[in-house]
Design an enzyme around this catalytic site. Structure first.
Site, PDB file in Angstrom:
ATOM      1  N   ARG A 160       0.821  -1.219   0.000  1.00  8.10           N
ATOM      2  CA  ARG A 160       0.000   0.000   0.000  1.00  8.10           C
ATOM      3  C   ARG A 160       0.849   1.260   0.000  1.00  8.10           C
ATOM      4  O   ARG A 160       0.413   2.312  -0.459  1.00  8.10           O
ATOM      5  CB  ARG A 160      -1.005  -0.046   1.151  1.00  8.10           C
ATOM      6  CG  ARG A 160      -2.070  -1.130   0.902  1.00  8.10           C
ATOM      7  CD  ARG A 160      -2.968  -1.370   2.101  1.00  8.10           C
ATOM      8  NE  ARG A 160      -2.264  -1.908   3.252  1.00  8.10           N
ATOM      9  CZ  ARG A 160      -2.030  -3.197   3.467  1.00  8.10           C
ATOM     10  NH1 ARG A 160      -2.454  -4.104   2.613  1.00  8.10           N
ATOM     11  NH2 ARG A 160      -1.382  -3.604   4.536  1.00  8.10           N
TER      12      ARG A 160
ATOM     13  N   GLU B 292       6.237 -10.817  13.859  1.00 11.62           N
ATOM     14  CA  GLU B 292       5.717 -11.411  15.089  1.00 11.62           C
ATOM     15  C   GLU B 292       6.078 -12.886  15.182  1.00 11.62           C
ATOM     16  O   GLU B 292       6.420 -13.387  16.246  1.00 11.62           O
ATOM     17  CB  GLU B 292       4.193 -11.222  15.131  1.00 11.62           C
ATOM     18  CG  GLU B 292       3.582 -11.604  16.452  1.00 11.62           C
ATOM     19  CD  GLU B 292       2.097 -11.320  16.503  1.00 11.62           C
ATOM     20  OE1 GLU B 292       1.461 -11.746  17.479  1.00 11.62           O
ATOM     21  OE2 GLU B 292       1.573 -10.678  15.570  1.00 11.62           O
TER      22      GLU B 292
END
Length: 179
Positions: free
Chosen positions: A62, A99
């Site tokens: 994006r 993560e």
């Protein structure tokens, strides 16, 4: 008279995506609305209008949409920072921590010249790992990051703090606490 929409009004929240407990902040609704998209681009570049910028770098994916529009408005070049294996030709790579594991981003080895001044753009600042990797790539080629601009900041995830500890200026248009 209907109240004017704020930038935040154009961002859709999708609960439990991509995993349960995540509140996904979807900017595709912002991109789809011509007024919302214009507001975002104008506000992203506003603090940098009087700053010398040679190129805008956008983080996949994006950040390509936003960064390309910002570069167009500033009349400067655009450089994509891509996931590993997506760019043809010679590249340099930077690993970063996710993560659950690690990932790698790349740029062309001739994307920046020493001394060029670069604005880094993306839609969302979470932990800051991707942005930090992008900054490291830009600096490895001798360019200077003059600032980082994001539509959304998730302050509880620490990305702003991480970038500010790197002496990076961070400009975010809105923030969402707790997610």
């Amino acid at each position: 008279m209907t109240p004017r929409k704020t930038l935040r009004d154009y961002i859709r929240t999708i609960p439990d995506f991509p995993h349960e407990g995540i509140m996904f902040r979807d900017v595709t609704t912002l991109f789809a609305d011509p007024r919302g998209f214009r507001i975002a681009v104008d506000q992203l570049l506003d603090p940098f209008v009087d700053v010398k910028i040679d190129k805008v770098a956008g983080l996949e994916a994006r950040g390509f949409i936003l960064g390309g529009a910002v570069a167009h408005q500033l009349s400067v070049g655009f450089v994509p920072i891509r996931k590993k294996g997506k760019l043809p030709g010679k590249t340099i790579a930077q690993d970063y921590v996710l993560e659950y594991g690690k990932a790698t981003v790349e740029i062309h080895d001739d994307a920046f010249q020493p001394g060029e001044r670069v604005l880094l753009v993306d839609d969302l600042l979470a932990t800051g790992g991707t942005a930090r990797a992008g900054i490291q790539l830009i600096e490895r080629l001798g360019a200077e990051v003059v600032g980082c601009a994001f539509v959304i900041d998730l302050p509880d995830l620490g990305g702003r703090k991480l970038l500010e500890e790197m002496d990076m200026g961070v400009h975010a248009l809105t923030s969402f606490d707790g997610d």
